[in-house]
Design a protein around this motif. Structure first.
Motif: not given
Length: 760
Positions: A45, A47, A363, A371, A377-379, A381, A579, A581-582, A584
């Motif tokens: 993941t 961030i 999350f 998580i 995933t790309k988070i 922040t 956060v 956006s998240i 996938s």
């Protein structure tokens, strides 16, 4: 007859072995095909920090934008030609923004020039078409990559995005016949066999890139003949059924290039970020040579742990390029003179663990799953790199100073920085050691808040304009209150002095205890408790006693930040968030935060309370801060608890609200007041993060008046009434001017003893 039998037997054995080999080959083909045509890797993941939106009129100075560019490793040049480069000329910055996959859309590289006037961005010009832009965004900084299931970190880039200079360097050193052989190179294997046989040990490898890829993806590092046979067979199959570019793409993204703690750094794209802080397509030849040289042994030739060996290996790669006539002798000599110039370990991707803890918690709340169940995933922040760096620097410098002064080794700190209007958490630290990944005091430490509770008492009172104004007189007589337990609570002023009465505004400015208690009883404890509930504090943390007005309520820094966000934004609540956006691993939007605000407190009362907090910095308990940052009209509030156990400070400028707490985990005294403790850290923070002037815009019902020593209101200024203050006027809605000379009548307050008698 014997010979015929032997012949038939050998034929049978041959066909049996052939069929067995073909069947095994089919098995290997299916295995390879399923793996490569499926999901080859589980990515960690990623961030990212805050996406910075730039618009003409933004309060961004040239210095601040330069800091943003440097934080994402843009290079200063004389002439901007490539992505990741910038130049400065007078009041402008010219740069080419890198292409980036933003949460909503992929944006290509962009050649822009920014124009500044003092501390304001005034124009954005597109250099390619000479048009002005009204909106522009910078790509965010990668701040963390969480642990992957296989303990391997990587970033994927397709073959066509790799620079040819890197590919040619790799093939020249590792497999110059790559595009000619069928997966194995017999002469290389034979040569390596003879060299190793003569040496009596393995000193040379004969594996092609295809064989190395097979070993990395499917086999172990165990040395055996059987493993080598498997490697050769699978390499032949891979080369037969897949293109050279696909094989090369897999290799470039799979090769082992170092270690980050217990996580492996895999692939050239991520190695480029770790060692040089820039994307792989922005490196130069000697940097490619270093990375290619590490392929032979990333641990042995690590520039972090063995810089001398890494330098020799890099220069050897450059020498081989020269011998193969890829570069001239002059270029070879010039490049060999250059230092490695790698980034210190942890300098580029530093996870800011306290902030990451908040991200992981949020999350889980938004996706209803931990998580770790969503690899790849790309988070995106809300972390602002400048603010986070300022927080960490302030703590690293100021806490050791305070420890030495007070001879304490266990002082702890928590800080949280939020956007005043959106509630976005821009920085957070939960320990005196910013790199500590453990107990997060910003989220978990629940402590008495001391005088930070006073603005809420005054907010509650000022929400009743028919009764209370900033010029309302409040009793300042000593008092003793009998509690339900039969005991008496006797609050005292900090200076142990008492006057008969004090203006409401002055009681807030100088944080005087007795008037605050009197005011809380006057307005009613139920209304005060309701205010706390409205501000988002759970009922289980609130005890309806008069002492609540002096801070007898235990809250976390995170909860305090939410309370003052509402006051600081004019009564509008925006839930704190980290956060934005998240996304996938297949590009779908799992979560998108759309900032929303709810009007829960009157704008007038919030304005008056914030005005009072401005006066705290101007002439009250935070006056020393106001003297240094006079031109910014900061608002603030000090807070110190009994026996100096906890000390707090809330600082507010035009953009941010900063909460600072200092204490000890054993609840012993810190020997510090807020002004000498928490406020000093905030002061240090402002040295690294330039504040924005706090310009308060009065709501329509707020009018400015002058008062005399009796607290009476006048519309004109003279020697007897020259102190100005805002009043929430219900009956009189006219705005003062030179022609108006109207005195605002003040309703006399009932005697405090009358209220005390009714209370009991």
């Amino acid at each position: 007859m014997f010979f015929n039998f032997k012949k038939y037997f050998l034929i049978k054995v041959f066909f049996f072995v052939l069929i067995l080999t073909l069947c095994y080959g089919l098995y290997l083909y299916v295995k390879i095909n399923r793996f490569i045509n499926g999901k080859v890797w589980n990515f960690p993941t990623s961030i990212y920090g805050r996406i910075v939106n730039l618009e003409p009129g933004n309060s961004y100075s040239q210095k601040e934008v330069l800091h943003l560019l440097k934080s994402t490793m843009y290079r200063k040049v004389d002439l901007v030609m490539l992505p990741g480069e910038y130049s400065i000329k007078n009041n402008t910055i010219e740069f080419i923004r890198r292409a980036f996959d933003f949460p909503d859309i992929r944006e290509d590289e962009f050649h822009a020039r920014l124009y500044f006037n003092k501390d304001t961005l005034v124009k954005i010009k597109n250099i390619d078409n000479n048009h002005d832009f009204s909106f522009f965004r910078l790509e965010p900084k990668l701040i963390a990559m969480l642990k992957s299931p296989e303990a391997k970190k990587r970033m994927f880039i397709p073959r066509n995005q790799y620079p040819e200079m890197l590919v040619k360097t790799l093939l020249a050193i590792e497999d110059k016949y790559f595009y000619e052989h069928d997966g194995i190179h017999l002469s290389s294997i034979g040569r390596a066999f003879l060299v190793n046989l003569m040496a009596g040990r393995t000193i040379q490898g004969g594996s092609t890139l295809t064989q190395q890829l097979i070993k990395n993806l499917f086999l172990t590092n165990t040395r055996s003949i059987l493993r080598k046979i498997n490697e050769i067979y699978m390499a032949l199959i891979l080369d037969r059924f897949y293109t050279k570019d696909r094989i090369l793409e897999l290799y470039l993204n799979e090769v082992y290039l170092g270690q980050d703690g217990d996580e492996q750094i895999r692939g050239f794209p991520l190695a480029s970020i770790y060692y040089f802080g820039r994307p792989i397509n922005e490196l130069n030849l000697e940097q490619y040579a270093l990375l290619v040289g590490m392929v032979k042994g990333a641990s042995l030739y690590s520039p972090w742990t063995n810089p001398n060996l890494a330098l020799k290996r890099r220069n050897l790669v450059l020498f081989l390029l020269y011998k193969q006539k890829y570069i001239t002798r002059k270029i070879y000599k010039d490049l060999c003179k250059r230092s490695l110039n790698v980034q210190p370990k942890g300098n580029i991707i530093s996870s800011h663990p306290s902030f990451i803890q908040l991200v992981c918690e949020e999350f889980h709340k938004k996706i209803y799953n931990p998580i770790k169940n969503f690899p790849g995933t790309k988070i995106f922040t809300t972390l602002d790199y400048t603010s986070q760096n300022a927080v960490e620097q302030a703590v690293k410098i100021e806490i050791p100073i305070l420890k030495r002064k007070k001879r304490l080794k266990d002082l702890e700190v928590a800080m949280i920085v939020i956007d005043r209007f959106t509630g976005e958490v821009q920085a957070l630290i939960g320990s005196s050691k910013p790199e500590f990944n453990g107990y997060n005091r910003a989220l978990k430490t629940r402590r008495s808040i001391g005088s930070l509770s006073k603005p809420i008492t005054y907010l509650t009172a000022l929400s009743q304009p028919e009764k209370y104004h900033l010029n309302t007189w409040i009793s300042n007589y000593p008092l003793s209150i009998k509690l339900d337990s039969g005991q008496y609570w006797t609050p005292k002023n900090n200076n142990f002095s008492f006057s008969k009465k004090v203006l409401l505004l002055d009681a807030l400015i100088h944080s005087i205890n007795i008037p605050t208690v009197n005011l809380s009883i006057n307005i009613g404890l139920k209304k005060l408790v309701d205010s706390w509930l409205l501000l988002g504090i759970s009922k289980k943390y609130i005890t309806p006693l008069p002492s609540i007005s002096l801070g007898a309520i235990n809250l976390t820094p995170f909860e305090i930040a939410q309370v003052f966000q509402i006051i600081g934004s004019g009564g509008y609540k925006s839930s704190l968030s980290s956060v934005r956006s998240i996304i996938s691993d297949d590009g779908k939007v799992l979560y998108q935060n759309l900032p929303q605000s709810i009007h829960i407190e009157s704008s007038e009362a919030s304005y008056l309370t914030l005005y009072g907090m401005q006066q705290v910095v101007k002439s009250g308990t935070a006056k020393s801060l106001g003297t240094i940052f006079k031109e910014f009209s900061l608002a603030g509030k000090t807070g110190t608890t009994n026996n100096l156990v906890d000390n707090w400070f809330v600082g507010i400028d035009g953009k941010q609200i900063v909460i600072t707490w200092i204490g000890r985990d054993n609840n012993h005294t810190t020997r510090l007041y807020s002004s000498s403790g928490a406020m000093q850290i905030y002061k240090r923070y402002l040295q690294y993060q330039r504040p924005v002037p706090l310009v308060l815009k009065a709501p329509n019902n707020i009018n400015m008046f002058y008062i005399n020593n009796l607290g009476e209101l006048f519309c004109k200024k003279n020697n007897q009434h020259n102190r100005m203050l805002p009043i929430w006027s219900i009956k009189n809605k006219k705005i003062c001017n030179d022609k108006l000379s109207e005195r605002f009548s003040i309703k006399k307050k009932k005697n405090f003893l009358f209220w005390l008698k009714n209370l009991f």
